[in-house]
Design an enzyme around this catalytic site. Structure first.
Site, mmCIF file in Angstrom:
data_model
loop_
_atom_site.group_PDB
_atom_site.id
_atom_site.type_symbol
_atom_site.label_atom_id
_atom_site.label_comp_id
_atom_site.label_asym_id
_atom_site.label_seq_id
_atom_site.Cartn_x
_atom_site.Cartn_y
_atom_site.Cartn_z
ATOM 1 N N HIS A 97 76.817 -12.625 -25.003
ATOM 2 C CA HIS A 97 77.534 -12.277 -26.242
ATOM 3 C C HIS A 97 78.524 -13.372 -26.648
ATOM 4 O O HIS A 97 79.586 -13.085 -27.200
ATOM 5 C CB HIS A 97 78.267 -10.950 -26.084
ATOM 6 C CG HIS A 97 77.373 -9.771 -25.819
ATOM 7 N ND1 HIS A 97 76.896 -8.953 -26.815
ATOM 8 C CD2 HIS A 97 76.839 -9.281 -24.666
ATOM 9 C CE1 HIS A 97 76.142 -8.010 -26.281
ATOM 10 N NE2 HIS A 97 76.076 -8.191 -24.978
ATOM 11 N N ASN A 130 75.860 -1.710 -28.238
ATOM 12 C CA ASN A 130 74.857 -2.599 -28.826
ATOM 13 C C ASN A 130 74.243 -1.942 -30.056
ATOM 14 O O ASN A 130 74.491 -0.760 -30.321
ATOM 15 C CB ASN A 130 73.742 -2.887 -27.810
ATOM 16 C CG ASN A 130 74.146 -3.937 -26.781
ATOM 17 O OD1 ASN A 130 75.063 -4.724 -26.999
ATOM 18 N ND2 ASN A 130 73.461 -3.932 -25.649
HETATM 19 FE FE1 HDD Z 1 77.937 -6.269 -21.398
HETATM 20 C C1 HDD Z 1 79.886 -8.568 -22.913
HETATM 21 C C2 HDD Z 1 77.452 -4.689 -24.392
HETATM 22 C C3 HDD Z 1 75.702 -4.124 -19.916
HETATM 23 C C4 HDD Z 1 78.742 -7.517 -18.405
HETATM 24 N N1 HDD Z 1 78.537 -6.587 -23.283
HETATM 25 C C5 HDD Z 1 79.354 -7.583 -23.710
HETATM 26 C C6 HDD Z 1 79.599 -7.456 -25.107
HETATM 27 C C7 HDD Z 1 78.897 -6.364 -25.526
HETATM 28 C C8 HDD Z 1 78.242 -5.818 -24.375
HETATM 29 C C9 HDD Z 1 78.843 -5.831 -26.927
HETATM 30 C C10 HDD Z 1 80.430 -8.406 -25.944
HETATM 31 C C11 HDD Z 1 81.803 -7.878 -26.188
HETATM 32 C C12 HDD Z 1 82.549 -8.830 -27.083
HETATM 33 O O1 HDD Z 1 82.236 -8.858 -28.283
HETATM 34 O O2 HDD Z 1 83.385 -9.556 -26.581
HETATM 35 N N2 HDD Z 1 76.744 -4.776 -22.034
HETATM 36 C C13 HDD Z 1 76.770 -4.221 -23.288
HETATM 37 C C14 HDD Z 1 75.955 -3.026 -23.286
HETATM 38 C C15 HDD Z 1 75.457 -2.879 -22.032
HETATM 39 C C16 HDD Z 1 75.968 -3.970 -21.246
HETATM 40 C C17 HDD Z 1 75.756 -2.122 -24.484
HETATM 41 C C18 HDD Z 1 74.563 -1.822 -21.475
HETATM 42 C C19 HDD Z 1 74.476 -0.634 -21.947
HETATM 43 N N3 HDD Z 1 77.307 -5.920 -19.507
HETATM 44 C C20 HDD Z 1 76.412 -4.960 -19.099
HETATM 45 C C21 HDD Z 1 76.349 -4.936 -17.655
HETATM 46 C C22 HDD Z 1 77.225 -5.886 -17.212
HETATM 47 C C23 HDD Z 1 77.811 -6.491 -18.398
HETATM 48 C C24 HDD Z 1 75.477 -4.011 -16.837
HETATM 49 C C25 HDD Z 1 77.568 -6.300 -15.813
HETATM 50 C C26 HDD Z 1 77.465 -5.541 -14.761
HETATM 51 N N4 HDD Z 1 79.032 -7.842 -20.777
HETATM 52 C C27 HDD Z 1 79.253 -8.139 -19.484
HETATM 53 C C28 HDD Z 1 80.229 -9.298 -19.310
HETATM 54 C C29 HDD Z 1 80.633 -9.599 -20.784
HETATM 55 C C30 HDD Z 1 79.783 -8.625 -21.566
HETATM 56 C C31 HDD Z 1 79.682 -10.429 -18.514
HETATM 57 C C32 HDD Z 1 80.523 -11.040 -21.222
HETATM 58 C C33 HDD Z 1 81.782 -11.334 -21.986
HETATM 59 C C34 HDD Z 1 82.630 -10.184 -21.800
HETATM 60 O O3 HDD Z 1 81.993 -9.265 -21.022
HETATM 61 O O4 HDD Z 1 83.743 -10.038 -22.259
HETATM 62 O O5 HDD Z 1 81.307 -8.916 -18.540
#
Ligand code: HDD
Length: 724
Positions: free
Chosen positions: A112, A185
């Site tokens: 993202h 999402n």
């Molecule tokens: Fe995630 C970012 C949505 C599963 C780990 N995720 C991130 C963002 C969105 C989502 C919208 C961007 C937020 C922003 O605009 O800053 N992610 C989801 C959805 C998931 C999902 C809807 C499943 C239903 N994500 C998921 C899992 C993990 C992560 C299973 C880790 C175990 N996601 C992250 C992250 C991020 C992220 C690596 C990257 C940047 C941030 O968090 O701030 O921690």
């Protein structure tokens, strides 16, 4: 900016100085004037004339200072031992400026990374007081400020806006009970069931580690290799291959909290809840060829679209709806709602609209707000709690950890974009970049020395008190998560034939970019469990001689009832609201037709942008000048929802030899958009080999044009491309 020339000799200095004087008189662009004056001065005291030149007409500027507040007299030249001599280490001003610049970037988000955000508010229209103590969900009419960030998943921060990808839909509500982050999402299910697999799915979709490409694309071997070995992903794959993954505008996507959460009422009783965002403008997607061309025409297409809508006061809006259900209902579902690869069909649990979100303010600064905003699904308010979804449970850890690494400090919550707008206080102290100055002796609890120190409150957050499931500790996947194909089939079969063709074609496109034959075949094998006709279409599209064997399925796919709300076409609104129409003109274009078209389009709620061969515009038939919003070569029809071509005969003939003009109508036609042409415009249709249909109308018939422009002409598609 120009720099002082190194080794500039005396005659040249004199020349530059006299040029500066001359340019002052003749109002040469400011930057030239400024730097030549400084250069010409060749003196260490460069105040005086230069400062006057720095002041735009009527401007009253505060002094430029260092970060310590030291006013600067010279922001053009570094400190040198002699005019042509070496730089000096003493130059703390240069060092401060360059050091800060060197540290301007923070690590981009791993997923993202590419995102666009906006401020807005949430307004509740229906109270959920029966279910929750969360004030944001109980006080009808109350407005809660929020920040919303949309994103793509796979690409880096500088990647394109229109790849085939899931869109992130993250909202930070600044409630009176603390911040609530709903980090969802635009697709209601996810690729995997357990957070343990998240690094794998992300690694597989990102650019391949040895070659560093492809950027922002799932059409490559590693992604499909992983998917072919992960049958639980097949439901999400159906969504990702559908047009949901190529939205036309971020204002026209749905959003989903994905997981089941819990609402908790004052008595501690809990109800499961799923959150849904529904766009006021209806759903709208691009066609694949259009999305690809948009990537070249305007890599920032979605960001610009959101920005322009907000700047024009055309504020994007979504309804927030909930699906509420009890444990007993959940027990009767033919799937496990704790499995994030499953959704709850609206026919099973209807949606209740409870409020709306309006985005009405673009951030003042991209970095400070959109880049530094830190979402965490663990940010909830009293009355909202988590379910045991193993993906959600992993997320509760991951996001805080990621923010520590990205923003570099446990005090990231103090950044203005992240700070709660309600009072907050605790006994956590110190750390990098501490912005607050706590008073007094008491930084522990319990304490008796400070009557003002913060204390627990009965209104505070509580976890739902629910009995744990039976069973032993272990690294296990519940049996109830084993059906990987039934909802994938339900999704595919719920689509219109047009949408099914797009899914099949997207699969063919993606798999055709996969070099490894056994991976392509393995995916087709999975498709056989979903729908045998789909598998056959994709196999044909790939040129497979025989249908590959289906892999063993833990649970055979069941036929679930079709669910029309899963479609996009069914959820498109017949409207021009929030859309943009491109009007191609040149010298001599009929002024009356241009005026009438503009009036009709604007009356239908859309904007008009004028495109002309020259950005200066054109002289219309009435002799009046008409400025252009875009130059033809740089403003192709992909950036519009419908186009009109109003040209004098002479201009039409001339433009019929111009590739950009022919593509303007040919692409609009190929992307199933309405086209209005007058006689001069007909030259372009002829050059593009375009036959008239109900979407190609006379420019004099503004009413028919507006009617046709309210949707896409799906029936045309078979004429313009071969779909799988
Ligand atoms: Fe995630 C970012 C949505 C599963 C780990 N995720 C991130 C963002 C969105 C989502 C919208 C961007 C937020 C922003 O605009 O800053 N992610 C989801 C959805 C998931 C999902 C809807 C499943 C239903 N994500 C998921 C899992 C993990 C992560 C299973 C880790 C175990 N996601 C992250 C992250 C991020 C992220 C690596 C990257 C940047 C941030 O968090 O701030 O921690």
């Amino acid at each position: 900016m120009q720099h002082r020339p190194v080794g500039v000799d005396r005659p040249l200095l004199i020349l530059l100085r006299s040029f500066a004087m001359a340019s002052k008189k003749t109002a040469t662009p400011r930057s030239t004037t400024r730097s030549t004056t400084r250069t010409g001065g060749a003196t260490r005291d460069s105040r005086g004339q230069g400062d006057e030149l720095h002041q735009p007409a009527g401007g009253k500027h505060p002094p430029l200072t260092t970060n310590q507040g030291l006013p600067l007299s010279d922001n053009q030249n570094s400190l040198h031992a002699t005019p042509r001599g070496p730089g000096l280490l003493e130059d703390f001003i240069l060092r401060e400026k360059i050091t800060h610049f060197d540290h301007e970037r923070i690590p981009e988000r791993i997923v993202h990374a590419r995102g666009s955000g906006a401020h807005g508010y949430f307004e509740l229209s229906k109270s959920l007081a029966r279910y929750t103590t969360a004030r944001i969900l109980t006080e009808v009419g109350e407005r809660t400020p929020l920040f919303c960030r949309f994103s793509t998943v796979a690409g880096g921060a500088g990647s394109i806006d229109t790849p085939r990808d899931v869109r992130g839909f993250a909202v930070k509500f600044y409630t009176q009970q603390g911040n609530w982050d709903l980090v969802g999402n635009n697709i209601p299910v996810f690729f995997i069931q357990d957070a343990m697999k998240f690094p794998d799915v992300v690694h597989s979709v990102k650019m391949e580690p040895d070659r560093g490409f492809p950027q922002a694309a799932s059409a490559h071997d590693t992604f499909w290799d992983f998917i072919s070995l992960t049958p639980e992903a097949m439901h999400m794959i159906m969504w990702a291959m559908s047009d949901r993954a190529i939205p036309r505008s971020l204002r026209m996507i749905e959003g989903f909290g994905v997981h089941s959460f819990r609402l908790l009422n004052a008595k501690g009783a809990s109800t499961f809840v799923k959150f849904h965002w529904r766009p006021k403008l209806g759903l709208q997607s691009a066609v694949w060829d259009e999305a690809c061309k948009l990537a070249g025409a305007d890599p920032d297409f979605h960001r610009r679209d959101l920005f322009e809508a907000i700047e024009n006061g055309d504020y994007p809006e979504w309804e927030l709806a909930v699906q509420l259900f009890t444990q007993e209902q959940a027990d009767a579902f033919p799937f496990d709602h704790l499995d994030a690869t499953k959704l709850i069909p609206e026919e099973l649990v209807p949606l209740t609209v409870i409020g709306r979100m309006v985005l009405d303010r673009w951030p003042d600064n991209f970095f400070a707000e959109t880049e530094q905003v830190a979402f965490c699904p663990s940010h909830v308010v009293p009355g909202i709690d988590f379910s045991n979804d193993p993906l959600l449970q992993g997320r509760l850890f991951s996001y805080l950890d990621t923010q520590l690494s990205r923003l570099g400090s446990p005090n990231f919550h103090q950044l203005p974009i992240n700070a709660p707008k309600c009072p907050f206080a605790n006994l956590q102290r110190d750390g990098h970049m501490q912005m607050r100055v706590p008073r007094g002796r008491v930084n522990y609890e319990p304490s008796s020395l400070d009557p003002q120190s913060p204390r627990e409150t009965p209104a505070g957050f509580r976890s739902a008190s629910v009995p744990a499931d039976d069973g032993a500790k272990g690294r296990v996947r519940p049996e109830s998560f084993a059906d990987h194909y039934s909802q994938a089939r339900q999704f595919y079969r719920s689509q219109t034939p047009y949408e099914q063709a797009h899914i099949a074609s997207a699969l063919v496109f993606e798999l055709s970019k996969v070099g490894t034959a056994h991976v392509r075949e393995a995916i087709v094998g999975h498709l056989r469990h979903i729908d045998s006709a789909l598998a056959r279409r994709v196999a044909d599209g790939l040129g497979l001689a025989a249908l590959p064997a289906a892999p063993p399925a833990a649970v055979a796919a069941k036929d679930l009832p079709v669910s029309p709300p899963l479609q996009i076409i069914g959820k498109m609104k017949s409207t021009l609201q929030g859309r943009c129409v491109g009007l191609l003109i040149d010298d001599g274009s009929d002024a009356g037709t241009v005026r009438a078209l503009r009036k009709a389009v604007e009356a239908a709620g859309a904007r008009v942008k004028i495109v002309a061969p020259r950005i200066g515009g054109a002289k219309l038939s009435d002799g009046k000048p008409q400025t252009a919003d875009g130059q033809l070569a740089g403003t192709p029809s992909v950036v519009f929802d419908a186009v009109a071509v109003v040209l004098a005969d002479k201009a039409g003939k001339r433009l019929a030899k111009e590739g950009a003009a022919i593509d303007f109508v040919r692409d609009a036609y190929g992307h199933l958009k309405a086209i209005a042409v007058d006689q001069g415009g007909q030259w372009l249709l002829d050059a593009g080999g375009i036959e008239r249909d109900e979407g190609v109308v006379d420019a004099s018939d503004a009413r028919s044009f507006v009617a046709a422009a309210k949707g896409r002409l799906w029936e045309r598609e078979a004429k313009v491309r071969t779909l799988a």
